[in-house]
Design an enzyme around this catalytic site. Structure first.
Site, short mmCIF file in Angstrom:
data_model
loop_
_atom_site.label_atom_id
_atom_site.label_comp_id
_atom_site.label_asym_id
_atom_site.label_seq_id
_atom_site.Cartn_x
_atom_site.Cartn_y
_atom_site.Cartn_z
N SER A 142 0.84 -1.19 0.00
CA SER A 142 0.00 0.00 0.00
C SER A 142 0.87 1.25 0.00
CB SER A 142 -0.89 0.03 1.25
OG SER A 142 -1.55 1.28 1.38
N TYR A 156 -1.70 -0.38 10.19
CA TYR A 156 -1.81 -0.98 8.86
C TYR A 156 -0.63 -0.57 7.99
CZ TYR A 156 -3.75 -1.73 4.15
OH TYR A 156 -3.94 -2.11 2.84
#
Length: 247
Positions: A142, A156
């Site tokens: 990501s 995350y």
């Protein structure tokens, strides 16, 4: 027929990648944790188009499940030649001061430990050192690994940073064993995952910060993944493609 295993393939980027891989000639193992109906729908669509696919339940955060997942893929489809580590979790938006140890363990169990376990199983099958024929691995990271996702998902983001380090290290480790390892870093993509964080319409809110002024699609990410798995990227390993609209 080349065999690909895609974790977390019942929805979003995983499902789009599974369908695109099937159209590219792969036999597809569609892994899912709890979304059985969605995974079976992906398989049904692939089969309706003349492709070959199976749905396999497994929680990649559980060691025994990972071993079983790969064993079942071997039995049902044959020797593995490609792995996409797409399974990932996030939880409700929070600042770091509000994060609990239990939450961190849940995030890292899937996003980091699960990815390591799947890479291990794939290398044991693909590596020429172990009698394999080589292959390719793509880890779905990501842009948050770069930005840190402050005020929302630092846990995350940190897990994706660990995934990036794994991608580089493993790529160098198995480069001479017939295996290429690369990553993609999606940005703001229209998927259901944002609802898991408590803001289903998050992309609409933040797209103003993207140079292209829009969110991306799961299919755009899948296209990059398939390129990294293909012979067209045969001289590419330890690299990342950012699908983030210039962010």
């Amino acid at each position: 027929m080349a065999v690909i295993l895609i974790t977390g393939a019942g929805r979003g980027i995983g499902a789009a990648t599974a369908k695109m891989a099937a159209r590219s000639g792969y036999a597809v193992a569609v892994n899912y944790r709890t979304r059985r109906e969605e995974a079976e729908a992906v398989v049904a669509e692939i089969q309706a188009g003349g492709g070959k696919a199976v749905a396999i339940q497994a929680d990649v955060s559980v060691e025994g499940d990972v071993v079983r997942l790969f064993d079942e893929c071997d039995k049902k489809l044959g020797g593995l030649s490609a792995l996409v580590n797409n399974a990932g979790v996030l939880e409700t938006q929070s600042r770091v001061e509000g994060l609990t140890r239990d939450r961190l363990e849940r995030i890292f169990a899937t996003n980091v430990f699960g990815t390591f376990a799947c890479c291990r199983q794939a290398v044991q099958r693909m590596s020429t050192k172990h009698g394999g024929s080589g292959g390719a691995i793509v880890n779905v990271s990501s842009v948050a690994a770069r930005t840190g996702s402050p005020g929302e998902y630092v846990d995350y983001a940190a897990s994706k940073g660990a995934m990036d380090t794994l991608t580089i290290g493993l790529a160098h480790e198995v480069a001479q064993e017939g295996i290429r390892v690369n990553g993609v870093r999606p940005g703001f993509i229209y998927t259901e995952m944002h609802a898991d964080g408590g803001e289903p319409d998050r992309v609409q809110r933040v797209k103003q910060f993207v140079p292209l002024r829009r969110g991306g699609t799961a299919e755009e990410v899948a296209s990059a993944i398939l390129w990294l798995l293909s012979d067209a990227s045969s001289f590419t390993t330890g690299a990342f493609i950012e699908i983030a609209g210039g962010r």
